[in-house]
Design a protein around this motif. Structure first.
Motif, PDB file in Angstrom:
ATOM      1  N   ARG A 134       0.718  -1.401   0.031  1.00 41.51           N
ATOM      2  CA  ARG A 134       0.185  -0.366  -0.044  1.00 41.51           C
ATOM      3  C   ARG A 134       1.073   1.270   0.416  1.00 41.51           C
ATOM      4  O   ARG A 134       0.946   1.976  -1.217  1.00 41.51           O
ATOM      5  CB  ARG A 134      -0.823   0.611   1.334  1.00 41.51           C
ATOM      6  N   MET A 139       2.248   5.267  -2.959  1.00 47.84           N
ATOM      7  CA  MET A 139       1.856   5.950  -2.700  1.00 47.84           C
ATOM      8  C   MET A 139       3.176   7.614  -3.705  1.00 47.84           C
ATOM      9  O   MET A 139       3.150   8.326  -3.656  1.00 47.84           O
ATOM     10  CB  MET A 139       2.579   6.636  -1.491  1.00 47.84           C
ATOM     11  N   VAL A 155       1.294   7.748  -6.702  1.00 44.33           N
ATOM     12  CA  VAL A 155      -0.454   8.938  -5.394  1.00 44.33           C
ATOM     13  C   VAL A 155       0.235   9.779  -5.620  1.00 44.33           C
ATOM     14  O   VAL A 155      -0.135  11.060  -6.134  1.00 44.33           O
ATOM     15  CB  VAL A 155      -0.695   8.264  -4.896  1.00 44.33           C
ATOM     16  N   LYS A 208      -0.513  13.726  -8.045  1.00 43.50           N
ATOM     17  CA  LYS A 208      -1.114  15.156  -7.674  1.00 43.50           C
ATOM     18  C   LYS A 208       0.330  16.451  -7.890  1.00 43.50           C
ATOM     19  O   LYS A 208      -0.652  17.254  -7.957  1.00 43.50           O
ATOM     20  CB  LYS A 208      -0.970  15.215  -6.063  1.00 43.50           C
ATOM     21  N   ILE A 262      -1.847  17.008  -1.642  1.00 41.58           N
ATOM     22  CA  ILE A 262      -1.578  16.150  -0.879  1.00 41.58           C
ATOM     23  C   ILE A 262      -3.298  14.864  -0.251  1.00 41.58           C
ATOM     24  O   ILE A 262      -3.309  14.225  -0.175  1.00 41.58           O
ATOM     25  CB  ILE A 262      -0.743  15.675   0.261  1.00 41.58           C
ATOM     26  N   ASP A 263      -3.735  15.550   0.876  1.00 41.11           N
ATOM     27  CA  ASP A 263      -5.184  15.867   1.324  1.00 41.11           C
ATOM     28  C   ASP A 263      -5.875  15.646   0.831  1.00 41.11           C
ATOM     29  O   ASP A 263      -6.604  16.646   0.083  1.00 41.11           O
ATOM     30  CB  ASP A 263      -5.096  16.172   2.983  1.00 41.11           C
ATOM     31  N   ASP A 264      -6.565  14.442   1.003  1.00 39.17           N
ATOM     32  CA  ASP A 264      -7.930  14.082   0.457  1.00 39.17           C
ATOM     33  C   ASP A 264      -9.876  13.957   1.141  1.00 39.17           C
ATOM     34  O   ASP A 264      -9.675  12.961   1.723  1.00 39.17           O
ATOM     35  CB  ASP A 264      -8.310  13.133  -1.139  1.00 39.17           C
ATOM     36  N   ARG A 269     -12.162  11.232   0.336  1.00 34.74           N
ATOM     37  CA  ARG A 269     -11.994  10.460  -0.369  1.00 34.74           C
ATOM     38  C   ARG A 269     -10.870   9.556   1.407  1.00 34.74           C
ATOM     39  O   ARG A 269     -11.663   8.397   0.924  1.00 34.74           O
ATOM     40  CB  ARG A 269     -10.039  10.138  -1.140  1.00 34.74           C
ATOM     41  N   GLU A 270     -10.689  10.415   1.945  1.00 36.73           N
ATOM     42  CA  GLU A 270     -10.609   9.186   3.663  1.00 36.73           C
ATOM     43  C   GLU A 270     -11.451   8.929   4.336  1.00 36.73           C
ATOM     44  O   GLU A 270     -11.830   7.830   5.050  1.00 36.73           O
ATOM     45  CB  GLU A 270      -8.839  10.382   4.595  1.00 36.73           C
ATOM     46  N   VAL A 330     -13.025   5.601   2.554  1.00 37.20           N
ATOM     47  CA  VAL A 330     -11.836   4.642   2.635  1.00 37.20           C
ATOM     48  C   VAL A 330     -12.326   4.276   4.655  1.00 37.20           C
ATOM     49  O   VAL A 330     -12.791   3.336   4.394  1.00 37.20           O
ATOM     50  CB  VAL A 330     -10.289   5.592   2.176  1.00 37.20           C
ATOM     51  N   MET A 355      -3.494   5.512   6.680  1.00 37.40           N
ATOM     52  CA  MET A 355      -3.865   6.411   5.468  1.00 37.40           C
ATOM     53  C   MET A 355      -2.592   8.011   6.112  1.00 37.40           C
ATOM     54  O   MET A 355      -2.290   8.888   5.541  1.00 37.40           O
ATOM     55  CB  MET A 355      -5.113   7.559   5.949  1.00 37.40           C
ATOM     56  N   ALA A 392       0.327   7.179   4.601  1.00 36.61           N
ATOM     57  CA  ALA A 392       0.398   7.366   3.292  1.00 36.61           C
ATOM     58  C   ALA A 392       0.780   8.604   2.948  1.00 36.61           C
ATOM     59  O   ALA A 392       1.658   9.323   1.606  1.00 36.61           O
ATOM     60  CB  ALA A 392      -0.755   6.493   2.258  1.00 36.61           C
ATOM     61  N   LYS A 393      -0.076   9.168   3.310  1.00 34.20           N
ATOM     62  CA  LYS A 393       0.384  10.563   3.182  1.00 34.20           C
ATOM     63  C   LYS A 393       1.944  11.654   3.665  1.00 34.20           C
ATOM     64  O   LYS A 393       2.734  12.140   2.623  1.00 34.20           O
ATOM     65  CB  LYS A 393      -0.739  11.794   3.921  1.00 34.20           C
ATOM     66  N   GLN A 428       3.866  10.622   0.721  1.00 34.37           N
ATOM     67  CA  GLN A 428       3.557  11.613   0.022  1.00 34.37           C
ATOM     68  C   GLN A 428       4.229  13.223  -0.208  1.00 34.37           C
ATOM     69  O   GLN A 428       4.754  13.977  -0.928  1.00 34.37           O
ATOM     70  CB  GLN A 428       1.624  12.069  -0.700  1.00 34.37           C
ATOM     71  N   ARG A 438      -6.291   4.116  -7.391  1.00 33.62           N
ATOM     72  CA  ARG A 438      -6.866   4.584  -5.842  1.00 33.62           C
ATOM     73  C   ARG A 438      -7.816   2.990  -5.932  1.00 33.62           C
ATOM     74  O   ARG A 438      -7.959   1.894  -5.060  1.00 33.62           O
ATOM     75  CB  ARG A 438      -7.499   5.090  -5.443  1.00 33.62           C
TER      76      ARG A 438
HETATM   77  C1  LIG Z   1      -3.254   7.608  -1.002  1.00 30.63           C
HETATM   78  C2  LIG Z   1      -4.394   9.002  -1.466  1.00 30.63           C
HETATM   79  O1  LIG Z   1      -3.814   9.902  -0.370  1.00 30.63           O
HETATM   80  C3  LIG Z   1      -3.959  10.708   0.730  1.00 30.63           C
HETATM   81  C4  LIG Z   1      -4.652   9.013   1.122  1.00 30.63           C
HETATM   82  C5  LIG Z   1      -5.362   8.335   1.354  1.00 30.63           C
HETATM   83  C6  LIG Z   1      -4.957   6.970   1.740  1.00 30.63           C
HETATM   84  O2  LIG Z   1      -3.942   6.649   2.285  1.00 30.63           O
HETATM   85  O3  LIG Z   1      -6.421   6.165   1.811  1.00 30.63           O
HETATM   86  C7  LIG Z   1      -6.652   9.004   1.067  1.00 30.63           C
HETATM   87  C8  LIG Z   1      -6.862   9.788   0.854  1.00 30.63           C
HETATM   88  C9  LIG Z   1      -5.768  11.275   1.211  1.00 30.63           C
HETATM   89  O4  LIG Z   1      -5.920  12.140   1.904  1.00 30.63           O
HETATM   90  C10 LIG Z   1      -5.754   9.233  -2.366  1.00 30.63           C
HETATM   91  O5  LIG Z   1      -5.740  10.771  -2.603  1.00 30.63           O
HETATM   92  O6  LIG Z   1      -6.068   8.513  -2.335  1.00 30.63           O
END
Ligand SMILES: C=C(O[C@@H]1C=C(C(=O)O)C=C[C@H]1O)C(=O)O
Length: 154
Positions: free
Chosen positions: A9, A13, A16, A20, A27-29, A32-33, A36, A62, A65-66, A69, A95
């Motif tokens: 996973r 990134m 990803v 972006k 970076i932050d969404d 989407r978070e 998830v 998550m 992951a950020k 990024q 995704r």
């Molecule tokens: C991975 C991403 O970046 C960030 C991390 C996410 C994750 O780990 O699922 C979801 C949204 C974003 O804040 C994404 O945008 O998909």
């Protein structure tokens, strides 16, 4: 199994981040978070995994992951890179892959849950994987979400 899926996973990134960076997206969404998180809680419920454990786990994946990024954004910023090559499409490719890994991670957590209570889990999970050697702090965040209660382990 769990360790391998966590690595897979986080290894997505960089791509990803590249998508972006090229698209000038943040970076932050948060939307989407939230999705998830909801999907994870539903999967945890049907797999019999404790809701709090599942939440803590996915929130730290998550955060990690950020963190990965942000590392790449800082690197490309320093390099003055305007376009990074080799980025797959976030919505149609990355995704869906992240979503599939998240589902397998919850299954692995549900299956291996009792082993994670043991101190040996720390020894297995903690070492920074070679594939993530540039982002050791991100790996630690991801691992903390699994082993948070093991503060007393040697
Ligand atoms: C991975 C991403 O970046 C960030 C991390 C996410 C994750 O780990 O699922 C979801 C949204 C974003 O804040 C994404 O945008 O998909």
């Amino acid at each position: 199994m769990l360790r391998g899926l966590m690595i897979d996973r986080l290894a997505l990134m960089e791509q990803v981040a590249a998508y972006k960076w090229n698209s000038k997206l943040p970076i932050d969404d948060p939307v989407r978070e939230e999705n998830v998180l909801k999907a994870t809680m539903a999967r945890a419920r049907s797999a019999g995994l404790d809701q709090e454990t599942a939440r803590r786990f996915i929130v730290s994946q998550m955060e990690a992951a950020k963190s990965v990024q942000r590392y790449y954004f800082a690197k490309w910023q320093d390099q003055g890179a305007t376009h990074v090559t080799g980025a797959s499409d976030l919505v149609t490719e990355l995704r869906p892959r992240i979503g599939a890994l998240s589902a397998r991670l919850i299954a692995a957590m549900a299956e291996g849950g009792s082993q994670l209570e043991e101190c040996s889990a720390v020894t297995v999970l903690r070492p920074v994987p070679p594939a993530l050697s540039d982002v050791p702090r991100a790996w630690n965040i991801a691992v903390d979400g699994v082993l948070g209660e093991h503060g007393g382990c040697p």
